[in-house]
Write an enzyme that holds these catalytic residues in place. Structure first.
Site, PDB file in Angstrom:
ATOM      1  N   GLY A  33      83.087 -80.119  44.638  1.00 46.56           N
ATOM      2  CA  GLY A  33      82.897 -79.864  43.215  1.00 46.56           C
ATOM      3  C   GLY A  33      81.951 -78.713  42.933  1.00 46.56           C
ATOM      4  O   GLY A  33      81.593 -77.949  43.814  1.00 46.56           O
ATOM      5  N   TYR A  34      81.566 -78.612  41.648  1.00 47.98           N
ATOM      6  CA  TYR A  34      80.772 -77.491  41.132  1.00 47.98           C
ATOM      7  C   TYR A  34      81.482 -76.184  41.495  1.00 47.98           C
ATOM      8  O   TYR A  34      80.921 -75.277  42.092  1.00 47.98           O
ATOM      9  CB  TYR A  34      79.329 -77.529  41.671  1.00 47.98           C
ATOM     10  CG  TYR A  34      78.348 -76.960  40.670  1.00 47.98           C
ATOM     11  CD1 TYR A  34      78.136 -77.591  39.456  1.00 47.98           C
ATOM     12  CD2 TYR A  34      77.658 -75.798  40.927  1.00 47.98           C
ATOM     13  CE1 TYR A  34      77.260 -77.065  38.516  1.00 47.98           C
ATOM     14  CE2 TYR A  34      76.777 -75.257  39.993  1.00 47.98           C
ATOM     15  CZ  TYR A  34      76.587 -75.903  38.788  1.00 47.98           C
ATOM     16  OH  TYR A  34      75.720 -75.383  37.867  1.00 47.98           O
ATOM     17  N   HIS A  39      86.202 -71.134  45.043  1.00 44.40           N
ATOM     18  CA  HIS A  39      87.104 -72.298  45.006  1.00 44.40           C
ATOM     19  C   HIS A  39      88.363 -71.981  44.203  1.00 44.40           C
ATOM     20  O   HIS A  39      89.474 -72.358  44.583  1.00 44.40           O
ATOM     21  CB  HIS A  39      86.421 -73.498  44.337  1.00 44.40           C
ATOM     22  CG  HIS A  39      85.256 -74.065  45.085  1.00 44.40           C
ATOM     23  ND1 HIS A  39      83.971 -73.996  44.615  1.00 44.40           N
ATOM     24  CD2 HIS A  39      85.189 -74.749  46.249  1.00 44.40           C
ATOM     25  CE1 HIS A  39      83.155 -74.614  45.452  1.00 44.40           C
ATOM     26  NE2 HIS A  39      83.876 -75.074  46.460  1.00 44.40           N
ATOM     27  N   LYS A 152      83.997 -68.774  54.638  1.00 41.15           N
ATOM     28  CA  LYS A 152      82.532 -68.753  54.659  1.00 41.15           C
ATOM     29  C   LYS A 152      81.999 -69.853  55.568  1.00 41.15           C
ATOM     30  O   LYS A 152      81.049 -69.652  56.308  1.00 41.15           O
ATOM     31  CB  LYS A 152      81.957 -68.944  53.253  1.00 41.15           C
ATOM     32  CG  LYS A 152      80.436 -68.879  53.275  1.00 41.15           C
ATOM     33  CD  LYS A 152      79.837 -68.988  51.910  1.00 41.15           C
ATOM     34  CE  LYS A 152      79.774 -70.414  51.424  1.00 41.15           C
ATOM     35  NZ  LYS A 152      78.743 -71.223  52.094  1.00 41.15           N
ATOM     36  N   GLN A 156      83.075 -75.064  60.070  1.00 40.71           N
ATOM     37  CA  GLN A 156      83.877 -76.145  59.469  1.00 40.71           C
ATOM     38  C   GLN A 156      85.364 -75.841  59.621  1.00 40.71           C
ATOM     39  O   GLN A 156      86.169 -76.710  59.981  1.00 40.71           O
ATOM     40  CB  GLN A 156      83.512 -76.267  57.991  1.00 40.71           C
ATOM     41  CG  GLN A 156      84.446 -77.126  57.170  1.00 40.71           C
ATOM     42  CD  GLN A 156      83.937 -77.363  55.769  1.00 40.71           C
ATOM     43  OE1 GLN A 156      83.002 -78.137  55.576  1.00 40.71           O
ATOM     44  NE2 GLN A 156      84.523 -76.724  54.769  1.00 40.71           N
TER      45      GLN A 156
END
Ligand code: PAF
Length: 300
Positions: A33-34, A39, A152, A156
């Site tokens: 979120g945010y 995104h 980025k 991950q």
């Protein structure tokens, strides 16, 4: 475009069944979120490539260590829903922690070895186990054809890509470019933590990565020389407390003496209350080195 917010796993599964039943493809953009412009670019890419896009918004407690920013992680479901809709998503999946972890701490975790051990793995023990466990759950619940991750978070991305291959998930993992503010700072929800003075200091990370990429492009291949250049560029920069500054194989995250193939230059540094990570990738496979530093998209 209208967007639906789904909060239960049962409803999410029913929705995916109906999309699949109509022979439509599913794209998943997992987020905490945010949402920012980075995104949004993932959502737009997913909408261009898939018939129905799900944006998951879940601040995953499992990937935060003790003393990390779980409680203060910024949250804005209304803003996120608007951004997801504007990017072309059809669904926001926003489960509670008890919906995702009804028994509390799960007894089962998905652990990807090796690629999760260096870099951030040394500074955030257990973090990647939390990430790969929740991503495995999201893939199991949403069963997407494609799942979209930003470059980025290079480590991950490496861990999730390997997990999806090792566990035979249907989803193809799609890597998307890092988006940057006008001064080069990589976009991140955590940038909101910085004071104006921290914010002014933070672009030094990308400047150091670019200066170091230039010596690799010019022909330098000794890992130790490249890392000394990266550390030297960061040394003495105000407000930056560097955790690591390293050159590694971009896919395996191995640390060879001599650089070849796809090279990851990666930095993590604390800048005031924010922990920032950033990287550039240099592809040495072609006739000329090609640098992937992401895209400047922020307003000047
Ligand atoms: O990158 C993130 O925001 C998170 O690590 C992810 C992939 C959504 C898992 O919680």
């Amino acid at each position: 475009m209208s967007i639906e917010v789904v909060t239960t796993i049962a409803d999410m599964r029913a929705l995916v069944d109906s999309v699949r039943g109509a022979s439509r493809s599913v794209g998943l953009v997992p987020t905490m979120g945010y949402l920012h412009a980075g995104h949004r670019s993932l959502v737009e890419r997913a909408a261009a490539e898939c018939d129905h896009v799900i944006v998951s918004v879940f601040v995953n407690p499992l990937q935060f260590g003790p003393g990390e920013d779980l409680e203060r992680y910024p949250r804005d479901l209304a803003g996120d829903t608007a951004t997801a809709a504007a990017g072309g998503a059809g669904t926001v999946f926003h489960p509670t922690a008890s919906e995702m972890y009804p028994e509390g701490e799960p007894l089962t975790r998905v652990i990807v070895s090796k690629v999760t051990e260096p870099l951030c793995g040394r500074f955030r023990p257990g973090h990647f186990d939390g990430v790969t466990t929740v991503v495995a759950k999201l893939l199991a619940i949403c069963d997407p054809d494609r799942a979209y991750f930003g470059r980025k978070d290079a480590q991950q991305l490496a861990a999730v890509t390997r997990m999806a291959a090792d566990l035979n998930f249907r989803a193809r993992i799609v890597a998307c470019p890092t988006l940057r503010e006008a001064d080069g700072l990589a976009m991140s929800s955590r940038n909101a933590y910085m004071s104006p003075a921290d914010r002014a200091a933070a672009p030094a990370i990308f400047a150091a990565l670019e200066a170091t990429a230039a010596i690799v492009v010019a022909g330098e291949r000794e890992t130790s020389v490249v890392e000394a250049k990266l550390s030297g560029e960061l040394a003495g920069r105000p407000r930056l407390d560097v955790e690591y500054a390293q050159a590694r194989d971009a896919r395996t995250l191995a640390h060879p003496d001599t650089l070849s193939g796809e090279v990851l230059l990666a930095v993590a540094a604390r800048c005031g209350p924010a922990r920032l990570i950033d990287n550039v990738v240099i592809d040495l496979n072609g006739p000329r080195p090609a640098v992937d530093a992401g895209e400047i998209k922020g307003e000047p």
